[in-house]
Write a protein that holds these residues in place. Structure first.
Motif, PDB file in Angstrom:
ATOM      1  N   SER A  82       0.829  -1.212   0.000  1.00 16.69           N
ATOM      2  CA  SER A  82       0.000   0.000   0.000  1.00 16.69           C
ATOM      3  C   SER A  82       0.860   1.257   0.000  1.00 16.69           C
ATOM      4  CB  SER A  82      -0.942  -0.001   1.214  1.00 16.69           C
ATOM      5  OG  SER A  82      -0.223  -0.125   2.424  1.00 16.69           O
ATOM      6  N   SER A  83       2.171   1.111  -0.271  1.00 16.63           N
ATOM      7  CA  SER A  83       3.073   2.257  -0.369  1.00 16.63           C
ATOM      8  C   SER A  83       3.239   2.661  -1.831  1.00 16.63           C
ATOM      9  CB  SER A  83       4.447   1.930   0.227  1.00 16.63           C
ATOM     10  OG  SER A  83       5.380   2.958  -0.073  1.00 16.63           O
ATOM     11  N   PRO A  84       2.678   3.786  -2.263  1.00 15.98           N
ATOM     12  CA  PRO A  84       2.796   4.193  -3.672  1.00 15.98           C
ATOM     13  C   PRO A  84       4.240   4.379  -4.121  1.00 15.98           C
ATOM     14  CG  PRO A  84       1.095   5.478  -2.558  1.00 15.98           C
ATOM     15  CD  PRO A  84       1.829   4.717  -1.491  1.00 15.98           C
ATOM     16  N   ILE A  85       5.078   5.013  -3.292  1.00 16.85           N
ATOM     17  CA  ILE A  85       6.443   5.319  -3.705  1.00 16.85           C
ATOM     18  C   ILE A  85       7.281   4.048  -3.817  1.00 16.85           C
ATOM     19  CG2 ILE A  85       7.062   5.866  -1.298  1.00 16.85           C
ATOM     20  CD1 ILE A  85       8.720   7.249  -4.510  1.00 16.85           C
ATOM     21  N   ARG A  86       7.127   3.138  -2.884  1.00 14.84           N
ATOM     22  CA  ARG A  86       7.934   1.903  -2.952  1.00 14.84           C
ATOM     23  C   ARG A  86       7.490   1.027  -4.113  1.00 14.84           C
ATOM     24  NH1 ARG A  86       8.040   2.535   3.090  1.00 14.84           N
ATOM     25  NH2 ARG A  86      10.194   3.187   3.471  1.00 14.84           N
ATOM     26  N   TYR A  87       6.195   1.014  -4.393  1.00 16.68           N
ATOM     27  CA  TYR A  87       5.707   0.261  -5.552  1.00 16.68           C
ATOM     28  C   TYR A  87       6.213   0.889  -6.847  1.00 16.68           C
ATOM     29  CZ  TYR A  87       2.509  -2.423  -8.498  1.00 16.68           C
ATOM     30  OH  TYR A  87       1.983  -3.275  -9.447  1.00 16.68           O
ATOM     31  N   GLU A  88       6.177   2.207  -6.920  1.00 18.23           N
ATOM     32  CA  GLU A  88       6.645   2.922  -8.107  1.00 18.23           C
ATOM     33  C   GLU A  88       8.115   2.627  -8.385  1.00 18.23           C
ATOM     34  OE1 GLU A  88       7.860   7.479  -9.317  1.00 18.23           O
ATOM     35  OE2 GLU A  88       6.253   7.203  -7.837  1.00 18.23           O
ATOM     36  N   ILE A 128       8.013 -16.707  17.606  1.00 14.87           N
ATOM     37  CA  ILE A 128       7.174 -15.520  17.774  1.00 14.87           C
ATOM     38  C   ILE A 128       6.422 -15.309  16.471  1.00 14.87           C
ATOM     39  CG2 ILE A 128       7.173 -13.019  18.126  1.00 14.87           C
ATOM     40  CD1 ILE A 128       9.909 -13.377  19.549  1.00 14.87           C
ATOM     41  N   LEU A 129       5.106 -15.092  16.561  1.00 11.34           N
ATOM     42  CA  LEU A 129       4.332 -14.719  15.379  1.00 11.34           C
ATOM     43  C   LEU A 129       3.653 -13.388  15.672  1.00 11.34           C
ATOM     44  CD1 LEU A 129       2.162 -16.842  13.026  1.00 11.34           C
ATOM     45  CD2 LEU A 129       1.355 -14.623  13.801  1.00 11.34           C
ATOM     46  N   GLU A 130       3.881 -12.426  14.789  1.00  9.43           N
ATOM     47  CA  GLU A 130       3.264 -11.117  14.934  1.00  9.43           C
ATOM     48  C   GLU A 130       2.523 -10.774  13.648  1.00  9.43           C
ATOM     49  OE1 GLU A 130       4.394  -6.478  16.122  1.00  9.43           O
ATOM     50  OE2 GLU A 130       5.964  -8.009  15.997  1.00  9.43           O
ATOM     51  N   SER A 131       1.249 -10.412  13.784  1.00  6.95           N
ATOM     52  CA  SER A 131       0.460 -10.018  12.630  1.00  6.95           C
ATOM     53  C   SER A 131       0.465  -8.491  12.510  1.00  6.95           C
ATOM     54  CB  SER A 131      -0.974 -10.518  12.774  1.00  6.95           C
ATOM     55  OG  SER A 131      -1.758 -10.115  11.664  1.00  6.95           O
ATOM     56  N   PHE A 132       0.715  -8.000  11.313  1.00 12.37           N
ATOM     57  CA  PHE A 132       0.784  -6.563  11.074  1.00 12.37           C
ATOM     58  C   PHE A 132      -0.517  -6.097  10.416  1.00 12.37           C
ATOM     59  CE2 PHE A 132       5.051  -7.783  11.878  1.00 12.37           C
ATOM     60  CZ  PHE A 132       5.629  -6.684  12.504  1.00 12.37           C
ATOM     61  N   ALA A 133      -1.263  -5.296  11.160  1.00  8.43           N
ATOM     62  CA  ALA A 133      -2.592  -4.866  10.740  1.00  8.43           C
ATOM     63  C   ALA A 133      -2.530  -4.054   9.448  1.00  8.43           C
ATOM     64  CB  ALA A 133      -3.246  -4.037  11.842  1.00  8.43           C
ATOM     65  N   ASP A 134      -3.506  -4.312   8.577  1.00 11.95           N
ATOM     66  CA  ASP A 134      -3.682  -3.579   7.311  1.00 11.95           C
ATOM     67  C   ASP A 134      -2.538  -3.791   6.322  1.00 11.95           C
ATOM     68  OD1 ASP A 134      -6.082  -2.458   8.264  1.00 11.95           O
ATOM     69  OD2 ASP A 134      -4.980  -0.834   9.244  1.00 11.95           O
ATOM     70  N   ALA A 135      -1.632  -4.709   6.601  1.00 11.31           N
ATOM     71  CA  ALA A 135      -0.474  -4.922   5.724  1.00 11.31           C
ATOM     72  C   ALA A 135      -0.818  -5.844   4.565  1.00 11.31           C
ATOM     73  CB  ALA A 135       0.685  -5.506   6.521  1.00 11.31           C
ATOM     74  N   LYS A 136      -0.341  -5.467   3.389  1.00  9.73           N
ATOM     75  CA  LYS A 136      -0.372  -6.380   2.251  1.00  9.73           C
ATOM     76  C   LYS A 136       0.870  -7.277   2.312  1.00  9.73           C
ATOM     77  CE  LYS A 136      -3.218  -3.531  -0.825  1.00  9.73           C
ATOM     78  NZ  LYS A 136      -3.362  -2.969  -2.193  1.00  9.73           N
ATOM     79  N   HIS A 137       1.077  -8.057   1.282  1.00 10.70           N
ATOM     80  CA  HIS A 137       2.064  -9.144   1.305  1.00 10.70           C
ATOM     81  C   HIS A 137       3.501  -8.694   1.548  1.00 10.70           C
ATOM     82  CE1 HIS A 137       3.869 -12.981   0.358  1.00 10.70           C
ATOM     83  NE2 HIS A 137       4.495 -12.498  -0.704  1.00 10.70           N
ATOM     84  N   PHE A 195       8.342  -5.612   3.778  1.00 12.54           N
ATOM     85  CA  PHE A 195       9.549  -4.780   3.698  1.00 12.54           C
ATOM     86  C   PHE A 195       9.372  -3.595   2.744  1.00 12.54           C
ATOM     87  CE2 PHE A 195      11.834  -8.777   5.031  1.00 12.54           C
ATOM     88  CZ  PHE A 195      12.255  -8.281   6.253  1.00 12.54           C
ATOM     89  N   PHE A 196       8.276  -3.602   1.982  1.00 13.50           N
ATOM     90  CA  PHE A 196       8.026  -2.536   1.008  1.00 13.50           C
ATOM     91  C   PHE A 196       6.696  -1.832   1.292  1.00 13.50           C
ATOM     92  CE2 PHE A 196      10.742  -5.757  -0.780  1.00 13.50           C
ATOM     93  CZ  PHE A 196      11.809  -5.013  -1.246  1.00 13.50           C
ATOM     94  N   GLU A 197       6.204  -2.010   2.500  1.00  7.22           N
ATOM     95  CA  GLU A 197       4.954  -1.380   2.897  1.00  7.22           C
ATOM     96  C   GLU A 197       5.165   0.089   3.276  1.00  7.22           C
ATOM     97  OE1 GLU A 197       1.967  -1.166   2.943  1.00  7.22           O
ATOM     98  OE2 GLU A 197       1.007  -3.126   2.788  1.00  7.22           O
ATOM     99  N   ARG A 198       4.063   0.783   3.533  1.00  5.27           N
ATOM    100  CA  ARG A 198       4.153   2.171   3.967  1.00  5.27           C
ATOM    101  C   ARG A 198       4.780   2.223   5.368  1.00  5.27           C
ATOM    102  NH1 ARG A 198      -1.179   0.595   4.569  1.00  5.27           N
ATOM    103  NH2 ARG A 198      -2.221   1.292   6.498  1.00  5.27           N
ATOM    104  N   ASP A 199       5.294   3.383   5.727  1.00  2.00           N
ATOM    105  CA  ASP A 199       6.120   3.534   6.925  1.00  2.00           C
ATOM    106  C   ASP A 199       5.448   3.062   8.207  1.00  2.00           C
ATOM    107  OD1 ASP A 199       8.096   4.591   5.346  1.00  2.00           O
ATOM    108  OD2 ASP A 199       7.795   6.667   5.976  1.00  2.00           O
ATOM    109  N   GLU A 200       4.146   3.329   8.368  1.00  4.12           N
ATOM    110  CA  GLU A 200       3.492   2.975   9.633  1.00  4.12           C
ATOM    111  C   GLU A 200       3.403   1.470   9.846  1.00  4.12           C
ATOM    112  OE1 GLU A 200       0.074   4.850   7.103  1.00  4.12           O
ATOM    113  OE2 GLU A 200       2.258   5.017   7.252  1.00  4.12           O
TER     114      GLU A 200
END
Length: 315
Positions: free
Chosen positions: A206-212, A280-289, A292-297
């Motif tokens: 969901s990060s436009p700049i990293r996808y671009e 340890i398993l941690e789920s990251f809310a609202d994250a797509k696949h 490492f290339f997701e938006r900063d939050e």
């Protein structure tokens, strides 16, 4: 810790490119079947090495930002393009077709890379970090080969895959039958040569700049492009997935699960965590696949967890 940010990512491109061009050592590792592309960089005062096993359709160029960031945080970094990916050798005349003869071949390559390159340049503590298909490869490698990794960090590991509208038993049957009939080199139904999706419909980040930046790099260097998977790749991947519950890894695991993942099946990650000690398993809310290339939050908490995990397993 230093965290790369979306707001400054474009202005930091010259620094990242300088790191890639002048700091990273890039070379090829010879295997009996072809050459594997790899790179590494060791800062002046490193305390831990991070070895990266990247995912499908990924290569070194896609990881420039992360490698630069890790290096600036005094981590030694090592990364390899798996066979059939990035700048490493590909099996078929149509270079876009995703194919591997046996899924276990990926782990054998990772073992060779660790032995011939990583252990040659680094003798300290090290952590194996991976994403998606690279996580499956990392788990397979750790379960079958002697190693000295202190722990492994698995980002959205491909321990099972979504087959979208096709029931999994039918998808497995079609892949095995097609392979048996000699169609292992043919694209699986619906798969094509490399075709980039528009950001609005992409299932990766969901990060436009990293996808671009990812798509721009692949447009500028067509050699990096990889299309869909073949029936042969699907068949051997399903065989690996069926074996996961029989595999055991004897070092600490951290599984980062992307809540909105549409590429891999997260239920397999929970099954592994429930049966595997020291996980340890941690789920990251609202994250797509692609965590490492997701938006900063999403990405910064992920990296904070990565750094904490690395420190905890290398004390």
């Amino acid at each position: 810790m230093f965290y790369s940010s979306e707001n400054e990512l474009k202005s930091n491109q010259s620094a990242i490119s300088n790191f890639y061009d002048n700091t990273l050592t890039k070379s090829y590792l010879n295997t009996p079947y072809g050459q594997l592309f790899y790179a590494y960089a060791i800062p002046k005062n490193p305390h831990i090495a991070i070895v990266i096993s990247s995912g499908r359709i990924e290569g070194l160029e896609k990881y420039k930002e992360l490698l630069w960031e890790l290096y600036n945080n005094n981590y030694a970094v090592f990364i390899i393009d798996h066979q059939g990916q990035g700048r490493s050798y590909r099996h078929l005349k149509n270079k876009h077709k995703g194919y591997v003869k046996r899924f276990e071949d990926y782990a054998a390559d990772l073992h060779l890379f660790n032995k011939e390159v990583v252990d040659n340049y680094w003798q300290g503590k090290k952590v194996l970090v991976s994403h998606s298909m690279g996580g499956a490869i990392a788990f397979d490698y750790l379960a079958h080969f002697e190693h000295t990794f202190s722990g492994t960090f698995l980002s959205a590991p491909m321990l099972d895959i979504y087959t979208k509208g096709t029931p999994k038993p039918l998808a497995k049957l079609v892949a095995s039958t097609a392979t048996l009939l000699g169609f292992q080199y043919s694209y699986a139904l619906g798969q094509t040569d490399y075709t980039p999706d528009e950001f609005a419909i992409n299932t990766l980040t969901s990060s436009p700049i990293r996808y671009e930046l990812f798509r721009k790099a692949y447009k500028q260097e067509p050699k990096l492009q990889l299309g869909g998977v073949t029936y042969g790749w699907l068949h051997t991947t399903f065989a690996f997935i069926s074996s996961v519950n029989k595999l055991t890894v004897n070092i600490p695991l951290y599984i980062a699960s992307a809540q909105n993942d549409e590429i891999v099946d997260n239920s397999a990650q929970y099954k592994l965590a429930n049966r595997h000690e020291n996980t340890i398993l941690e789920s990251f809310a609202d994250a797509k696949h692609e965590l490492f290339f997701e938006r900063d939050e999403i990405r910064q908490p992920l990296l904070k967890s990565l750094y904490q995990f690395c420190e905890s397993v290398t004390i």
